[in-house]
Motif scaffolding. Structure first.
Motif, mmCIF file in Angstrom:
data_model
loop_
_atom_site.group_PDB
_atom_site.id
_atom_site.type_symbol
_atom_site.label_atom_id
_atom_site.label_comp_id
_atom_site.label_asym_id
_atom_site.label_seq_id
_atom_site.Cartn_x
_atom_site.Cartn_y
_atom_site.Cartn_z
ATOM 1 N N ILE A 1 0.868 -1.179 0.000
ATOM 2 C CA ILE A 1 0.000 0.000 0.000
ATOM 3 C C ILE A 1 0.905 1.229 0.000
ATOM 4 O O ILE A 1 1.831 1.340 0.821
ATOM 5 C CB ILE A 1 -0.916 0.029 1.239
ATOM 6 N N LYS A 2 0.620 2.149 -0.919
ATOM 7 C CA LYS A 2 1.438 3.355 -1.030
ATOM 8 C C LYS A 2 0.662 4.566 -0.512
ATOM 9 O O LYS A 2 -0.572 4.579 -0.534
ATOM 10 C CB LYS A 2 1.861 3.568 -2.483
ATOM 11 N N PHE A 3 1.410 5.579 -0.083
ATOM 12 C CA PHE A 3 0.803 6.754 0.531
ATOM 13 C C PHE A 3 1.048 8.010 -0.303
ATOM 14 O O PHE A 3 2.131 8.196 -0.873
ATOM 15 C CB PHE A 3 1.342 6.970 1.936
ATOM 16 N N ALA A 4 0.030 8.878 -0.348
ATOM 17 C CA ALA A 4 0.141 10.200 -0.969
ATOM 18 C C ALA A 4 -0.102 11.241 0.116
ATOM 19 O O ALA A 4 -1.087 11.164 0.857
ATOM 20 C CB ALA A 4 -0.878 10.353 -2.090
ATOM 21 N N LEU A 5 0.797 12.194 0.222
ATOM 22 C CA LEU A 5 0.648 13.280 1.197
ATOM 23 C C LEU A 5 -0.155 14.407 0.567
ATOM 24 O O LEU A 5 0.242 14.967 -0.464
ATOM 25 C CB LEU A 5 2.020 13.805 1.626
ATOM 26 N N VAL A 6 -1.292 14.749 1.184
ATOM 27 C CA VAL A 6 -2.142 15.823 0.642
ATOM 28 C C VAL A 6 -1.813 17.138 1.356
ATOM 29 O O VAL A 6 -2.644 17.716 2.051
ATOM 30 C CB VAL A 6 -3.648 15.469 0.762
ATOM 31 N N TYR A 7 -0.576 17.595 1.156
ATOM 32 C CA TYR A 7 -0.117 18.770 1.901
ATOM 33 C C TYR A 7 -0.926 20.014 1.548
ATOM 34 O O TYR A 7 -1.246 20.821 2.418
ATOM 35 C CB TYR A 7 1.364 19.016 1.630
ATOM 36 N N ARG A 8 -1.300 20.174 0.285
ATOM 37 C CA ARG A 8 -2.124 21.327 -0.095
ATOM 38 C C ARG A 8 -3.490 21.254 0.568
ATOM 39 O O ARG A 8 -3.973 22.223 1.152
ATOM 40 C CB ARG A 8 -2.295 21.368 -1.621
ATOM 41 N N ASP A 9 -4.134 20.075 0.491
ATOM 42 C CA ASP A 9 -5.489 19.947 1.021
ATOM 43 C C ASP A 9 -5.509 20.009 2.545
ATOM 44 O O ASP A 9 -6.523 20.402 3.135
ATOM 45 C CB ASP A 9 -6.121 18.635 0.537
ATOM 46 N N MET A 10 -4.419 19.609 3.202
ATOM 47 C CA MET A 10 -4.339 19.781 4.653
ATOM 48 C C MET A 10 -4.620 21.227 5.036
ATOM 49 O O MET A 10 -5.382 21.505 5.963
ATOM 50 C CB MET A 10 -2.936 19.401 5.158
ATOM 51 N N TRP A 11 -4.003 22.133 4.294
ATOM 52 C CA TRP A 11 -4.176 23.556 4.589
ATOM 53 C C TRP A 11 -5.542 24.052 4.154
ATOM 54 O O TRP A 11 -6.210 24.789 4.887
ATOM 55 C CB TRP A 11 -3.076 24.367 3.889
ATOM 56 N N GLN A 12 -5.966 23.668 2.961
ATOM 57 C CA GLN A 12 -7.247 24.149 2.448
ATOM 58 C C GLN A 12 -8.408 23.706 3.325
ATOM 59 O O GLN A 12 -9.387 24.436 3.490
ATOM 60 C CB GLN A 12 -7.456 23.657 1.014
ATOM 61 N N SER A 13 -8.309 22.507 3.900
ATOM 62 C CA SER A 13 -9.377 22.000 4.755
ATOM 63 C C SER A 13 -9.320 22.579 6.163
ATOM 64 O O SER A 13 -10.236 22.371 6.953
ATOM 65 C CB SER A 13 -9.291 20.467 4.833
ATOM 66 N N SER A 14 -8.249 23.280 6.468
ATOM 67 C CA SER A 14 -8.088 23.846 7.809
ATOM 68 C C SER A 14 -8.379 25.332 7.856
ATOM 69 O O SER A 14 -8.887 25.841 8.863
ATOM 70 C CB SER A 14 -6.658 23.609 8.306
ATOM 71 N N GLY A 15 -8.039 26.035 6.804
ATOM 72 C CA GLY A 15 -8.194 27.490 6.833
ATOM 73 C C GLY A 15 -8.288 28.079 5.452
ATOM 74 O O GLY A 15 -8.607 27.411 4.471
ATOM 75 N N LYS A 16 -7.954 29.333 5.352
ATOM 76 C CA LYS A 16 -8.195 30.099 4.134
ATOM 77 C C LYS A 16 -7.028 30.047 3.156
ATOM 78 O O LYS A 16 -7.227 30.084 1.940
ATOM 79 C CB LYS A 16 -8.479 31.547 4.542
ATOM 80 N N TYR A 17 -5.820 29.966 3.688
ATOM 81 C CA TYR A 17 -4.636 30.074 2.851
ATOM 82 C C TYR A 17 -3.769 28.822 2.933
ATOM 83 O O TYR A 17 -3.916 28.001 3.844
ATOM 84 C CB TYR A 17 -3.797 31.291 3.261
ATOM 85 N N VAL A 18 -2.860 28.702 1.972
ATOM 86 C CA VAL A 18 -1.831 27.661 1.989
ATOM 87 C C VAL A 18 -0.480 28.367 2.096
ATOM 88 O O VAL A 18 -0.390 29.576 1.851
ATOM 89 C CB VAL A 18 -1.893 26.789 0.719
ATOM 90 N N PRO A 19 0.587 27.643 2.448
ATOM 91 C CA PRO A 19 1.890 28.306 2.601
ATOM 92 C C PRO A 19 2.380 28.968 1.319
ATOM 93 O O PRO A 19 2.036 28.560 0.208
ATOM 94 C CB PRO A 19 2.813 27.154 3.010
ATOM 95 N N ARG A 20 3.213 29.997 1.505
ATOM 96 C CA ARG A 20 3.891 30.622 0.372
ATOM 97 C C ARG A 20 4.885 29.633 -0.233
ATOM 98 O O ARG A 20 5.299 28.665 0.408
ATOM 99 C CB ARG A 20 4.627 31.886 0.809
ATOM 100 N N VAL A 21 5.328 29.921 -1.440
ATOM 101 C CA VAL A 21 6.223 28.987 -2.119
ATOM 102 C C VAL A 21 7.563 28.845 -1.394
ATOM 103 O O VAL A 21 8.158 27.758 -1.372
ATOM 104 C CB VAL A 21 6.435 29.397 -3.592
ATOM 105 N N ASP A 22 8.056 29.921 -0.761
ATOM 106 C CA ASP A 22 9.319 29.790 -0.028
ATOM 107 C C ASP A 22 9.165 28.840 1.159
ATOM 108 O O ASP A 22 10.092 28.091 1.499
ATOM 109 C CB ASP A 22 9.815 31.162 0.451
ATOM 110 N N GLN A 23 7.984 28.821 1.768
ATOM 111 C CA GLN A 23 7.734 27.894 2.872
ATOM 112 C C GLN A 23 7.607 26.462 2.351
ATOM 113 O O GLN A 23 8.098 25.514 2.986
ATOM 114 C CB GLN A 23 6.471 28.315 3.621
ATOM 115 N N LEU A 24 6.965 26.298 1.206
ATOM 116 C CA LEU A 24 6.841 24.962 0.620
ATOM 117 C C LEU A 24 8.208 24.410 0.236
ATOM 118 O O LEU A 24 8.488 23.216 0.422
ATOM 119 C CB LEU A 24 5.920 25.020 -0.601
#
Length: 593
Positions: free
Chosen positions: A5-28
């Motif tokens: 079983i393989k895993f995909a990290l939904v790093y973008r959706d983690m943020w979108q489902s929590s609040g209004k914004y996602v990290p800036r590109v320098d943070q990513l």
């Protein structure tokens, strides 16, 4: 031999489902090496509609962000995946076919490997272009089924969609359980049927944790043959988001699956950096309620991410509803009581509107209709008095075919209003537009960009892109951030004066005008009855006509203007919002009748 079983990290959706914004590109870029070192991921969700628009709202170029964010992940051998909305592409409204096709060319060139495409109605006609355009661009085409729980959303129903998209050439299927209400056994049966009929098709499961089913669903779909599971990492796992990779890995391992080890030092670094981004500025827009699960979501089937906006809507209506209650000699209703009533009304409305899966934008349409029904009924008016134009578009088939039949009273209401039902391909309603946008670029003296990516951004998000190019977007975001810090007690001075709303008592007003209907701010921002007029004389006077579907005023937001639209014709009774006032979402700014 054990199956992996393989895993995909939904790093973008983690943020979108929590609040209004996602990290800036320098943070990513800062967190990407730690994500790689965790060693347990084969895929990372890197971009999509919200990601692209958030970069524009920051005043930054989303094309640069996608290239820089995907690059370190792909160098390490991880696949990158995006989410797009079929007919709606990377926005909330339909997109011409030539712009949709350009999107896949651009995203492939920028470093995105997998195009996850969904239609909120599961209409294969809206997905065909996505599959064919993705394949033509050299991407992996993954079609996402919008999962929900209803009498019409059966395994045979979903297999009918699968049959069509596989015929179109889809490489993979995702079970997009956006509200987490899919029942584990049913999802297991669906995966088993997909694998039996199409053994070459990869299957991925994406389930939110709001009502609590998703860990059990993950186990069921894995046993049935799923290949990938979407997971999150602390401190943005669980709640209304996704299960944490540690728990899911241990659950899979205990069940006999082959899973990769997790480098816990790297996990703790990802965790620490994510918290650092929250502390930096992103936490100002994270709703604490999204960190909590709620079994109340099981019955209504609404996505957990809607809870914050829904409660704001209810709070905006509470005074008006209680005024009507008092006028009839009945007890006032608490916010919790109204919430339960709204959930019950959603359960009533949803089947009568044809069971549209409760995913963006259809979840908003159903919720808004239920809210207006609740308000009207508690104010002594009949159900279905107020249905907005976008909901009518869904009802009439302008966006695709509804999964279930409409209730007879809705069909009768449409005929009574002289509205026409649509049966053709929704894409045909939106002719090609790239030549128009090429001319715009030429007129502005702008370069179309590498791989025509700048042309694409203008065509997909014209208003936001223009604000980015002009610098207005960055100015708005910095002002918004300053205001959020000020509210949190940080020593920030906001130099631009803010006009406050005048105090008024909606309850007293409605007691004197029991038939009055509210005009409410659709979003938070600055109230503008007329654009480019500064004094209070811009507000409409009593008796001014308002027309259903036409703007009665506007709210200036960080990304542009949002219209204040009356759901029905009438005339202004009283205005309580001054020109230039700061308003909250759902705030009553006027009454009409």
């Amino acid at each position: 031999m054990k199956r992996e079983i393989k895993f995909a990290l939904v790093y973008r959706d983690m943020w979108q489902s929590s609040g209004k914004y996602v990290p800036r590109v320098d943070q990513l870029e800062e967190v990407a090496p730690a994500i790689v070192r965790m060693g347990c991921f084969d895929r990372v969700e890197t971009n999509g509609g919200a990601f692209e628009q958030v970069n524009l709202l920051f005043g930054e170029n989303p094309n640069v962000a996608v290239r820089r964010w995907t690059a370190p992940l792909r160098r390490a051998g991880l696949q990158t995946q995006m989410l797009e909305r079929g007919l709606n592409g990377l926005r909330m409204n339909p997109v011409p076919a030539d712009v949709r096709e350009l999107m896949f060319k651009v995203k492939k060139a920028q470093g995105t490997d997998i195009a996850r495409s969904f239609c909120g109605l599961n209409d294969p006609r809206n997905l065909r272009g996505s599959v064919e355009f993705a394949k033509k661009a050299g991407m992996i085409s993954q079609v996402a089924l919008s999962i929900t729980h209803s009498p019409v959303h059966t395994v045979p129903y979903y297999m009918g969609v699968v049959d069509k998209v596989v015929e179109y050439g889809a490489d993979e299927i995702c079970l997009k359980d956006m509200a987490g209400v899919g029942r584990p056994t049913v999802l297991g049966e669906l995966v088993a049927d997909i694998k039996k009929k199409y053994p070459h098709i990869k299957v991925q499961y994406h389930g939110h944790t709001g009502p609590g089913f998703s860990p059990a669903s993950m186990l069921e779909v894995a046993r049935a043959g799923a290949d990938y599971l979407d997971v999150a990492v602390d401190p943005l796992s669980w709640g209304k988001v996704h299960p944490d990779v540690i728990t899911v890995r241990e659950m899979m391992r205990a069940d006999g699956f082959l899973v990769r080890d997790i480098d816990m030092d790297a996990y703790m670094e990802v965790r620490s950096l994510t918290q650092k981004f929250i502390d930096d500025f992103l936490g100002y827009w994270i709703n604490p309620a999204n960190a909590r699960m709620s079994s109340l979501l099981v019955g209504c089937g609404l996505p957990g991410g809607m809870m914050g906006s829904m409660m704001a809507d209810l709070k905006g209506f509470q005074d008006a509803i209680n005024a009507a209650q008092r006028g009839r000699g009945q007890a006032e209703l608490s916010l919790d009581t109204l919430m339960v009533k709204l959930f019950q009304e959603v359960e009533y409305v949803w089947p009568r509107l044809g069971y549209p899966p409760l995913v963006t934008p259809f979840s908003q349409y159903v919720k808004n209709t239920a809210l207006m029904n609740l308000f009207n009924m508690l104010s002594g008016n009949p159900r279905w008095t107020t249905i907005d134009k976008d909901t009518w578009g869904m009802i009439l088939g302008e966006m695709g075919q509804l999964p279930g039949p409409l209730a007879p009273e809705i069909v009768a209401l449409a005929k009574e209003k002289g509205l026409e039902f649509h049966t053709g391909n929704p894409q045909d309603n939106y002719p090609d537009e790239l030549p128009k946008f090429r001319q715009m670029m030429k007129d502005e003296g702008w370069d179309v960009g590498q791989d025509e990516e700048e042309l694409f951004e203008l065509a997909m998000h014209e208003r936001q892109y223009r604000d980015y190019r002009s610098g207005v977007a960055k100015e708005r975001f910095n002002k918004e951030l300053a205001e959020m810090k000020a509210k949190a007690g940080a020593p920030v001075v906001v130099t631009r004066p803010v006009v406050e709303m005048p105090a008024f008592d909606a309850a007293d007003f409605l007691a004197a005008h029991p038939g009055a209907l509210p005009l409410q701010a659709p979003v938070a921002g600055q109230l503008l009855w007329q654009v480019d007029v500064e004094d209070a004389s811009a507000a409409p006077v009593s008796g001014t006509a308002v027309k259903a579907g036409s703007p009665a005023g506007y709210v200036q937001t960080r990304y542009g203007m949002e219209e204040i639209v009356a759901p029905s014709d009438g005339r202004i009774l009283a205005v309580f919002g001054r020109q230039g006032a700061r308003v909250a979402k759902g705030e009553i700014v006027a009454f009409y009748v």
